[in-house]
Write a protein that holds these residues in place. Structure first.
Motif, short mmCIF file in Angstrom:
data_model
loop_
_atom_site.label_atom_id
_atom_site.label_comp_id
_atom_site.label_asym_id
_atom_site.label_seq_id
_atom_site.Cartn_x
_atom_site.Cartn_y
_atom_site.Cartn_z
N GLY A 1 0.83 -1.20 0.00
CA GLY A 1 0.00 0.00 0.00
C GLY A 1 0.87 1.25 0.00
N PRO A 2 0.58 2.19 0.91
CA PRO A 2 1.32 3.45 0.89
C PRO A 2 2.83 3.24 1.10
CG PRO A 2 -0.51 3.54 2.45
CD PRO A 2 -0.48 2.14 1.93
N SER A 3 3.21 2.14 1.77
CA SER A 3 4.64 1.94 2.02
C SER A 3 5.32 1.16 0.89
CB SER A 3 4.85 1.20 3.35
OG SER A 3 4.34 -0.11 3.26
N PHE A 4 4.58 0.80 -0.14
CA PHE A 4 5.18 0.02 -1.24
C PHE A 4 6.21 0.89 -1.99
CE2 PHE A 4 4.64 -1.72 -5.73
CZ PHE A 4 5.43 -2.83 -5.50
N ARG A 5 7.44 0.43 -2.00
CA ARG A 5 8.48 1.24 -2.63
C ARG A 5 9.19 0.53 -3.77
NH1 ARG A 5 10.97 5.62 -1.12
NH2 ARG A 5 11.45 5.44 -3.33
N GLY A 6 9.02 -0.78 -3.87
CA GLY A 6 9.73 -1.47 -4.94
C GLY A 6 9.69 -2.96 -4.75
N GLU B 1 18.87 -8.21 -6.04
CA GLU B 1 18.95 -6.73 -5.94
C GLU B 1 17.57 -6.16 -5.66
OE1 GLU B 1 22.44 -5.77 -9.20
OE2 GLU B 1 20.40 -6.13 -9.85
N VAL B 2 17.61 -5.04 -4.98
CA VAL B 2 16.36 -4.33 -4.71
C VAL B 2 16.17 -3.26 -5.78
CG1 VAL B 2 15.48 -2.54 -3.19
CG2 VAL B 2 16.14 -4.73 -2.23
N HIS B 3 14.95 -3.18 -6.31
CA HIS B 3 14.64 -2.11 -7.27
C HIS B 3 13.69 -1.15 -6.57
CE1 HIS B 3 15.97 -4.10 -11.15
NE2 HIS B 3 16.31 -4.93 -10.18
N LEU B 4 14.19 0.02 -6.28
CA LEU B 4 13.34 1.02 -5.64
C LEU B 4 12.86 1.98 -6.72
CD1 LEU B 4 15.35 1.79 -2.41
CD2 LEU B 4 13.22 0.52 -2.59
N PHE B 5 11.56 2.21 -6.74
CA PHE B 5 11.00 3.04 -7.81
C PHE B 5 10.57 4.38 -7.25
CE2 PHE B 5 10.29 -1.35 -8.76
CZ PHE B 5 10.60 -1.46 -10.10
N GLU B 6 10.56 5.29 -8.17
CA GLU B 6 10.04 6.60 -7.81
C GLU B 6 8.57 6.61 -8.21
OE1 GLU B 6 11.10 10.62 -9.76
OE2 GLU B 6 12.90 9.73 -8.86
N ARG B 7 7.73 7.07 -7.33
CA ARG B 7 6.31 7.12 -7.72
C ARG B 7 6.12 8.21 -8.77
NH1 ARG B 7 1.90 4.75 -4.16
NH2 ARG B 7 3.09 3.51 -2.71
N ARG C 1 4.88 7.69 -18.14
CA ARG C 1 6.24 7.47 -18.64
C ARG C 1 6.93 6.49 -17.72
NH1 ARG C 1 7.10 11.18 -22.50
NH2 ARG C 1 5.80 13.04 -22.33
N ALA C 2 7.98 5.85 -18.26
CA ALA C 2 8.70 4.86 -17.46
C ALA C 2 9.21 5.49 -16.16
CB ALA C 2 9.86 4.32 -18.28
N ALA C 3 9.13 4.73 -15.08
CA ALA C 3 9.55 5.27 -13.78
C ALA C 3 11.07 5.11 -13.64
CB ALA C 3 8.87 4.50 -12.67
N SER C 4 11.69 6.03 -12.89
CA SER C 4 13.13 5.85 -12.68
C SER C 4 13.34 4.91 -11.49
CB SER C 4 13.83 7.19 -12.50
OG SER C 4 13.29 7.82 -11.38
N VAL C 5 14.41 4.19 -11.58
CA VAL C 5 14.63 3.09 -10.65
C VAL C 5 16.02 3.21 -10.04
CG1 VAL C 5 14.69 0.57 -10.46
CG2 VAL C 5 13.39 1.65 -12.29
N MET D 1 13.06 3.53 2.21
CA MET D 1 11.69 3.03 2.44
C MET D 1 10.96 3.91 3.45
SD MET D 1 11.51 -1.09 2.39
CE MET D 1 9.77 -1.18 2.78
N GLY D 2 11.72 4.44 4.38
CA GLY D 2 11.16 5.41 5.31
C GLY D 2 10.12 4.83 6.25
N ASP D 3 9.96 3.56 6.29
CA ASP D 3 8.97 2.94 7.16
C ASP D 3 9.63 1.69 7.76
OD1 ASP D 3 6.97 1.28 8.20
OD2 ASP D 3 5.47 1.96 6.76
N GLN D 4 10.05 1.83 9.01
CA GLN D 4 10.84 0.75 9.60
C GLN D 4 10.09 -0.56 9.71
OE1 GLN D 4 12.58 1.82 13.32
NE2 GLN D 4 14.45 2.51 12.32
#
Ligand code: G4P
Length: 547
Positions: free
Chosen positions: A180-185, A193-199, A205-209, A223-226
């Motif tokens: 939900g709101p904490s979904f980051r990638g 590897e972790v892929h963190l996306f920009e909302r 357009r394609a999101a930057s990763v 992630m900002g959410d422990q």
């Protein structure tokens, strides 16, 4: 005349083809994912065009009017695009549930499918039906758990549901970070590897990763959410402990599904999915026939018709027959033989939708789908062959209708035209026809998977054949093809409200008002087999003498 391809070139063309469909319950996000696959596949620059078209097609109340204006809609059947050296053929399936019979048939023409699940809802009714069709064919199935940007069910529960309900082993190929709101990638389990996306605002357009090591403190910070980060680490540990590996053989035979998490609307996980899809999705394989299987690299051309779409515009009576190529090289204007009639047909106006542009096809190979303008000479399930070959592909399955209507002719002098309409429409697969056999008259009953199909058929009978008829909806919900010992009919004991009928090939069928009647009848008639899909499928009889 195009130059014939060398065996190596032919094999290469087959190797790079991926022909698939997306299956889902309405609103799970099929249109959005399709659009994003096209965006990441480079076929469109800005997502939104598929959606715009869907909205048109979705306005079902004025569906007829729209179809009339649009003419033959080749656009809704196959989208082809090239990506990283591959040719992707995405066979689209009607958005509206009432046309799901088309979807079932489309699944006969693909080499694999992608099942979308709404992360909050899990498996839904229409997904189950469509899954059943995939299972019958044993086709490889990918799972894309969608809308992770909204609060979802716990991912492990979703996997569990798929395993228990569908009897399908799951292997998560990536794992979501947050929910939900904490979904980051997502964490890619292959590359670790972790892929963190920009909302992105609208995801057009394609999101930057940002790609990084999951142990990096940066991941936790971003992630900002422990608590979400902690949950991710714990779930990952559980998965690692379970130690499930991707089993290519189980995937190829439809017994295991690789699972991906993402959110197409915000472009999370689409590229990762697409890249792995190319790696794992099978190239066209050999197809069964009534003789030897046909290999896609074989020199001689072969294909079959899996869908016929009628033009709702009365000024153009043409229909488009969609043919899946199974072997050899197709070229515009080539002559092929229609096995059912023995007639030689010239394929003059082949159409394809390439990167959203409608094009005339010059050449095509196994896995490709070509739209052929057809004035009625091609039927659903027809086998088309080049080079003097003689065989037929497996028939197209007929799926159990869920709606039934008695059709009566308003003017008896039009009986011949009415019969012609029934024959043609049933062979196009627009509707299924049955004849009641247990009453005084041989009433015509139409069966359809969706009610709207009746509207289409009524319109066509009136417009194409100038026949007026009345439709009376009947209270049946289920039908089963019956198979049993020679004297079954004498002993048949159904419920009072069950009716007996035959299909156009004289195969016995029982129509049931509900599940209870079916269960009761099955119990009272243990010698009978109740087939939910016509065991012989749709294949018109060969009109010529077969040698
Ligand atoms: P369908 O073809 O399977 O019927 O689904 P479609 O893509 O049209 O999506 C159905 C709804 O789900 C749409 O909302 C769409 O925006 C939304 N949706 C699709 N993908 C995602 C996703 O990844 N996350 C979230 N949160 N929503 C998603 P709608 O309100 O019906 O239309 P719209 O006005 O948003 O376009």
């Amino acid at each position: 005349m195009l130059e014939a391809q060398t065996p190596e070139k032919l094999a290469e063309e087959v190797r790079r083809r991926r022909t698939f469909a997306i299956i889902s319950h309405p609103d799970a996000g099929k249109t959005t994912l399709t659009e994003k696959l096209l965006l990441y596949g480079g076929a469109v620059n800005l997502a939104g065009s598929v959606k715009a078209r869907k909205n048109q097609a979705h306005a079902t109340s004025d569906w007829m009017e729209l179809e009339k204006q649009r003419g033959i809609s080749i656009t809704s059947t196959v989208l082809s695009f090239d990506y990283q050296g591959y040719r992707l053929n995405l066979l689209d399936t009607p958005g509206h549930q009432d046309f799901s019979e088309d979807t079932y048939r489309t699944l006969v023409a693909v080499d694999c499918a992608v099942m979308i699940l709404d992360a909050a809802k899990g498996l839904e009714a229409q997904t189950l039906k469509l899954f059943d069709v995939c299972k019958r064919r044993g086709i490889p199935l990918f799972t894309f758990v969608h809308k992770m940007d909204r609060p979802s069910q716990p991912p492990l529960d979703l996997l569990d549901e798929v395993e228990r309900t569908l009897g399908l082993r799951t292997i998560p190929m990536n794992w979501p970070l947050g929910n939900g709101p904490s979904f980051r990638g997502v964490f890619d389990r292959r590359t670790r590897e972790v892929h963190l996306f920009e909302r992105v605002a609208h995801g057009s357009r394609a999101a930057s990763v940002q790609v990084m090591d999951p142990n990096s403190p940066e991941v936790e910070r971003l992630m900002g959410d422990q608590s979400a980060y902690k949950a991710f680490r714990e779930e990952l540990e559980l998965l690692e402990m379970a130690g499930e590996e991707f089993d290519a053989e189980a995937f190829a035979t439809g017994r295991l599904t690789p699972v991906y998490f993402g959110s197409a609307v915000s472009n999370f996980g689409v590229q990762l999915f697409l890249d792995q899809f190319l790696d794992l999705a099978p190239q066209p394989a050999a197809r069964r026939t009534d003789s030897e299987p046909v290999h896609p690299q074989s020199k001689e051309f072969s294909g079959f018709v899996f869908k016929i779409q009628a033009d709702m515009n009365p000024r153009h009576r043409d229909r488009v027959a969609f043919m899946r190529i199974c072997s050899g090289q197709f070229e515009r204007g080539m002559k092929v033989q229609c096995v059912r009639t023995g007639a030689t047909i010239r394929l003059s106006y082949p159409q394809q939708l390439f990167a959203q542009e409608r094009q005339t096809v010059e050449e095509a190979y196994a896995g490709d789908v070509v739209g052929l303008v057809n004035s009625g000479e091609l039927y659903l399930g027809d086998t088309l062959l080049g080079g003097g070959q003689k065989f037929r592909f497996e028939p197209i399955p007929l799926f159990p209708p869920e709606h039934f209507a008695r059709v009566t002719l308003a003017d008896p002098s039009r009986r011949k035209a009415f019969q012609r309409a029934l024959d043609q429409l049933s062979h196009e697969g627009a509707v299924q026809i049955f004849y009641l056999t247990d009453g005084h008259s041989r009433d015509v009953v139409m069966g359809a998977v969706g009610r709207l199909q009746f509207e289409v058929v009524q319109y066509r009978i009136k417009n194409d054949y100038s026949v007026d008829c009345r439709f009376e909806v009947l209270p049946f919900q289920l039908c089963r093809w019956l198979e049993g010992p020679a004297d079954w009919l004498a002993k048949f004991s159904p419920t009072r409200t069950t009716r007996l009928a035959v299909d156009p090939d004289n195969r016995p069928v029982a129509l049931f008002p509900g599940q209870w009647d079916l269960d009761y009848t099955a119990e009272k008639n243990p010698d009978l087999v109740f087939h939910s899909v016509n065991p012989k499928g749709l294949q018109a009889p060969v009109t010529e003498e077969e040698d």
